[in-house]
Design a protein around this motif. Structure first.
Motif, mmCIF file in Angstrom:
data_model
loop_
_atom_site.group_PDB
_atom_site.id
_atom_site.type_symbol
_atom_site.label_atom_id
_atom_site.label_comp_id
_atom_site.label_asym_id
_atom_site.label_seq_id
_atom_site.Cartn_x
_atom_site.Cartn_y
_atom_site.Cartn_z
ATOM 1 N N MET A 1 0.831 -1.195 0.000
ATOM 2 C CA MET A 1 0.000 0.000 0.000
ATOM 3 C C MET A 1 0.872 1.255 0.000
ATOM 4 S SD MET A 1 -2.866 1.093 2.747
ATOM 5 C CE MET A 1 -2.082 2.545 3.406
ATOM 6 N N THR A 2 0.552 2.188 -0.878
ATOM 7 C CA THR A 2 1.270 3.463 -0.896
ATOM 8 C C THR A 2 0.305 4.578 -0.517
ATOM 9 O OG1 THR A 2 2.594 2.636 -2.698
ATOM 10 C CG2 THR A 2 2.716 4.983 -2.272
ATOM 11 N N VAL B 41 4.483 7.038 1.483
ATOM 12 C CA VAL B 41 4.759 5.998 2.480
ATOM 13 C C VAL B 41 4.254 4.668 1.942
ATOM 14 C CG1 VAL B 41 4.362 5.241 4.852
ATOM 15 C CG2 VAL B 41 4.498 7.686 4.326
ATOM 16 N N GLN B 42 5.144 3.687 1.981
ATOM 17 C CA GLN B 42 4.757 2.356 1.520
ATOM 18 C C GLN B 42 4.854 1.375 2.666
ATOM 19 O OE1 GLN B 42 7.521 2.550 -1.782
ATOM 20 N NE2 GLN B 42 5.954 1.677 -3.114
ATOM 21 N N THR B 44 2.912 -1.248 5.808
ATOM 22 C CA THR B 44 2.032 -1.091 6.963
ATOM 23 C C THR B 44 2.813 -1.460 8.221
ATOM 24 O OG1 THR B 44 0.394 -2.060 5.482
ATOM 25 C CG2 THR B 44 -0.335 -1.557 7.714
ATOM 26 N N TYR B 45 2.754 -0.600 9.212
ATOM 27 C CA TYR B 45 3.387 -0.884 10.499
ATOM 28 C C TYR B 45 2.692 -2.079 11.140
ATOM 29 C CZ TYR B 45 5.031 -0.121 15.255
ATOM 30 O OH TYR B 45 5.593 -0.289 16.479
ATOM 31 N N PRO B 46 3.304 -3.045 11.794
ATOM 32 C CA PRO B 46 4.722 -3.091 12.186
ATOM 33 C C PRO B 46 5.620 -3.771 11.147
ATOM 34 C CG PRO B 46 3.541 -4.851 13.272
ATOM 35 C CD PRO B 46 2.558 -4.153 12.399
ATOM 36 N N ASP B 47 5.062 -4.106 9.970
ATOM 37 C CA ASP B 47 5.925 -4.656 8.924
ATOM 38 C C ASP B 47 6.797 -3.536 8.378
ATOM 39 O OD1 ASP B 47 4.544 -7.010 9.349
ATOM 40 O OD2 ASP B 47 3.035 -6.521 7.837
ATOM 41 N N THR B 48 7.551 -3.853 7.330
ATOM 42 C CA THR B 48 8.475 -2.866 6.781
ATOM 43 C C THR B 48 7.717 -1.638 6.270
ATOM 44 O OG1 THR B 48 9.705 -4.761 6.028
ATOM 45 C CG2 THR B 48 10.435 -2.596 5.235
ATOM 46 N N VAL B 49 8.088 -0.471 6.738
ATOM 47 C CA VAL B 49 7.492 0.772 6.258
ATOM 48 C C VAL B 49 8.594 1.603 5.630
ATOM 49 C CG1 VAL B 49 6.235 2.854 6.880
ATOM 50 C CG2 VAL B 49 5.750 0.724 8.076
ATOM 51 N N GLN B 50 8.355 2.041 4.400
ATOM 52 C CA GLN B 50 9.354 2.854 3.700
ATOM 53 C C GLN B 50 8.748 4.206 3.398
ATOM 54 O OE1 GLN B 50 10.282 0.441 0.281
ATOM 55 N NE2 GLN B 50 12.263 -0.087 1.177
ATOM 56 N N MET B 51 9.600 5.229 3.411
ATOM 57 C CA MET B 51 9.093 6.554 3.095
ATOM 58 C C MET B 51 10.090 7.284 2.215
ATOM 59 S SD MET B 51 8.138 9.646 5.650
ATOM 60 C CE MET B 51 9.792 10.261 5.741
ATOM 61 N N HIS B 52 9.581 7.992 1.212
ATOM 62 C CA HIS B 52 10.473 8.886 0.457
ATOM 63 C C HIS B 52 9.711 10.143 0.040
ATOM 64 C CE1 HIS B 52 8.629 6.526 -2.858
ATOM 65 N NE2 HIS B 52 8.716 7.656 -3.528
ATOM 66 N N PHE B 53 10.488 11.147 -0.350
ATOM 67 C CA PHE B 53 9.877 12.413 -0.760
ATOM 68 C C PHE B 53 10.047 12.611 -2.251
ATOM 69 C CE2 PHE B 53 11.033 13.140 3.696
ATOM 70 C CZ PHE B 53 9.834 13.630 4.184
ATOM 71 N N LYS B 54 9.096 13.357 -2.828
ATOM 72 C CA LYS B 54 9.210 13.721 -4.240
ATOM 73 C C LYS B 54 8.952 15.216 -4.361
ATOM 74 C CE LYS B 54 6.109 10.680 -5.422
ATOM 75 N NZ LYS B 54 5.092 9.971 -6.220
ATOM 76 N N SER B 55 9.839 15.899 -5.071
ATOM 77 C CA SER B 55 9.593 17.309 -5.371
ATOM 78 C C SER B 55 8.990 17.342 -6.773
ATOM 79 C CB SER B 55 10.918 18.080 -5.317
ATOM 80 O OG SER B 55 10.741 19.367 -5.849
#
Lengths: 333, 178
Positions: A1-2, B41-42, B44-55
């Motif tokens: 999910m994103t 944000v990709q 779901t907590y508590p599994d792997t959560v990744q975050m990045h930004f895009k301009s």
């Protein structure tokens, strides 16, 4: 999910959280454009068939409507522009790729026959109205227009010219009206960023819907039994075609790429489901069609009733298409 | 000449400096912006959560629906593929706003349609755009794709990248490195 969200504080009017730049004025404008196109198509077609005297309401009296509603539609259109004082740029440019440019020019050109047509028949229209309703308030205005038209040589000259070339003018007007009717849909279908609109079926669908509302209005206005029945039958055919096109629209979208599938689901379970299937499909198409079938089978049904439902259904259809179309997107934040 | 921008999602910290630099450089009215930052944000907590930004900003597409639907020609493409709007030819109809899959355009309070210009006034002088010039982590890279030695060409050659909504068919020229 994103999950994506703005973190730099973006909330621009009409754009965020979802696009709602075009609203009521555009929907009404599209509705009036379709209606005017339909009236002009019928009037000119009946004239070409030599039935102008048999069906005076359609071929003569109803032609008072298009110039009025086209002008009103244009006022709405200019009102809806954000850089209003520059609207004349529309008439300095013609861009073949831009449907809006086509529309602006079609509306400009169609105004000429739309104004000339009722002027040609002004005496007949006045006679028709005063015969049936001498107290009609419109008569004073029409008499004044007739007097003014006769006062100025140049206007008389153009009316004479239009009378001489009425047949070629009628053919041109029908072509222009078809372009106008189909343009109300193509205007929207040219936007590939809006999946609901971005389908080639929208042009024919809006044309059919517009002609159907026009037939309904003429059925309502006509006092001639034959004319009423004719438009009742015509309208039934048009409603059937429209229902077929609408089903086809959603079938095509459901079978399409993801963005179009998601868009179809807005209407098949999503937020627009009930308003569309009850308001437009039910009350705007199926219900008046049933009333007309009953009427054709000699049940006593006042003709304004189905006409009113068809007209409001046509307007509701455009409102929903304008709003839902902007809601549908590629889901990029 | 083909100007393009690359945006390194691994370097961006979401500070918003590019947004403010653009607003200052281009006198963008208060409450509006020509570029913006998206936090993605990709997981779901508590599994792997990744975050990045895009301009993000106008993609200065190769296939421009906004220019195609403009009824007056106010929206146009200048040298280098930069998409611009001429305010006194614009009637503010909004056809270009509706035709943009990236929602990169908006109605300027004065009525015409406004958007990112790739700082063409700076680029003409050989400078970087305002957002690129201020980026503290060098996450933004600007240059000419036709020049194999330009920073953007090198970045695209050496990294994996993606663009937004390629299926819209607009051939966007804002590349995201991943």
């Amino acid at each position: 999910m994103t999950e994506e969200l703005f973190v730099s504080g973006r909330h621009i009017e009409h754009i965020d959280p979802y696009l709602n730049l075009w609203g009521g004025p555009i929907a009404i404008y599209l509705f009036l454009g379709g209606l005017a196109a339909a009236i002009l198509i019928f009037a000119n077609f009946f004239f070409l068939m030599g039935k102008a005297d048999k069906y005076p309401m359609t071929a003569k009296v109803s032609t008072l409507i298009p110039p009025v509603i086209i002008s009103f539609g244009l006022i709405l259109l200019v009102y809806d522009l954000h850089h209003k004082l520059y609207f004349w740029q529309l008439l300095l440019n013609f861009r073949i790729e831009s449907p809006m440019s086509w529309g602006a020019w079609t509306l400009t050109f169609i105004m000429i026959p739309a104004i000339l047509w009722p002027l040609i028949y002004m005496r007949d229209i006045i006679d028709y109205l005063s015969e049936r309703n001498p107290a009609c308030r419109l008569l004073g205005l029409l008499n004044w227009i007739d007097k003014m038209a006769n006062k100025f040589g140049i206007v008389r000259f153009f009316i004479g010219l239009a009378k001489t070339y009425q047949k070629p003018m009628a053919y041109i007007t029908i072509v222009l009206s078809l372009i106008l009717g189909v343009y109300t849909g193509i205007l929207l279908s040219a936007f590939n960023a809006r999946p609901l609109w971005n389908t080639a079926i929208l042009g024919p669908l809006f044309l059919t819907s517009g002609v159907s509302t026009g037939a309904a209005l003429l059925m309502w206005m006509s006092k001639n039994h034959d004319e009423k029945r004719l438009f009742s039958k015509l309208d039934l055919i048009l409603i059937s075609v429209e229902i077929f096109l609408i089903i086809h629209l959603f079938m095509g979208m459901k079978a399409g790429p993801l963005v179009q599938y998601d868009t179809a689901m807005l209407f098949l379970g999503g937020p627009y489901t009930s308003i569309f299937w009850v308001g437009v499909m039910g009350l705007g198409l199926v219900f008046p069609a049933i009333l007309e079938i009953l009427e054709l089978n000699h049940y006593k049904i006042p003709s304004w009733l189905p006409a009113l439902f068809i007209l409001s259904g046509g307007l509701a259809f455009r409102y929903i298409m304008v709003y839902a179309g902007q809601f549908s997107s590629y889901n990029i934040l | 000449m083909r100007y393009a921008m690359a945006m390194d999602t691994r370097k961006c910290v979401g500070c918003g400096d590019c947004v403010v630099a653009c607003q200052t450089e281009n006198d963008v009215p208060i409450g509006y912006c020509r570029d913006w930052i998206v936090e993605a944000v990709q997981g779901t907590y508590p599994d792997t959560v990744q975050m990045h930004f895009k301009s993000e900003r106008c993609n200065h597409c190769d296939n421009t629906p906004c220019v195609r639907t403009c009824p007056t020609g106010a929206s146009h493409v200048i040298e280098g593929g930069i998409v611009k709007v001429t305010p006194n030819e614009c009637i503010g109809c909004g056809a270009c706003i509706v035709s943009c899959p990236y929602n990169a355009r908006f109605v300027h309070p004065e009525g015409y349609i406004d958007k990112c210009t790739f700082c063409d006034h700076r680029v003409a002088l050989g400078q970087d755009t305002a957002c690129v010039a201020v980026c503290p982590t060098d996450a933004l890279i600007f240059g000419d794709l036709d020049d194999a030695k330009s920073p953007v060409s090198i970045a695209l050659k050496n990294n994996e990248w993606y663009v937004l909504a390629p299926e819209a068919g607009t051939k966007p020229q804002l590349y995201f490195l991943k």
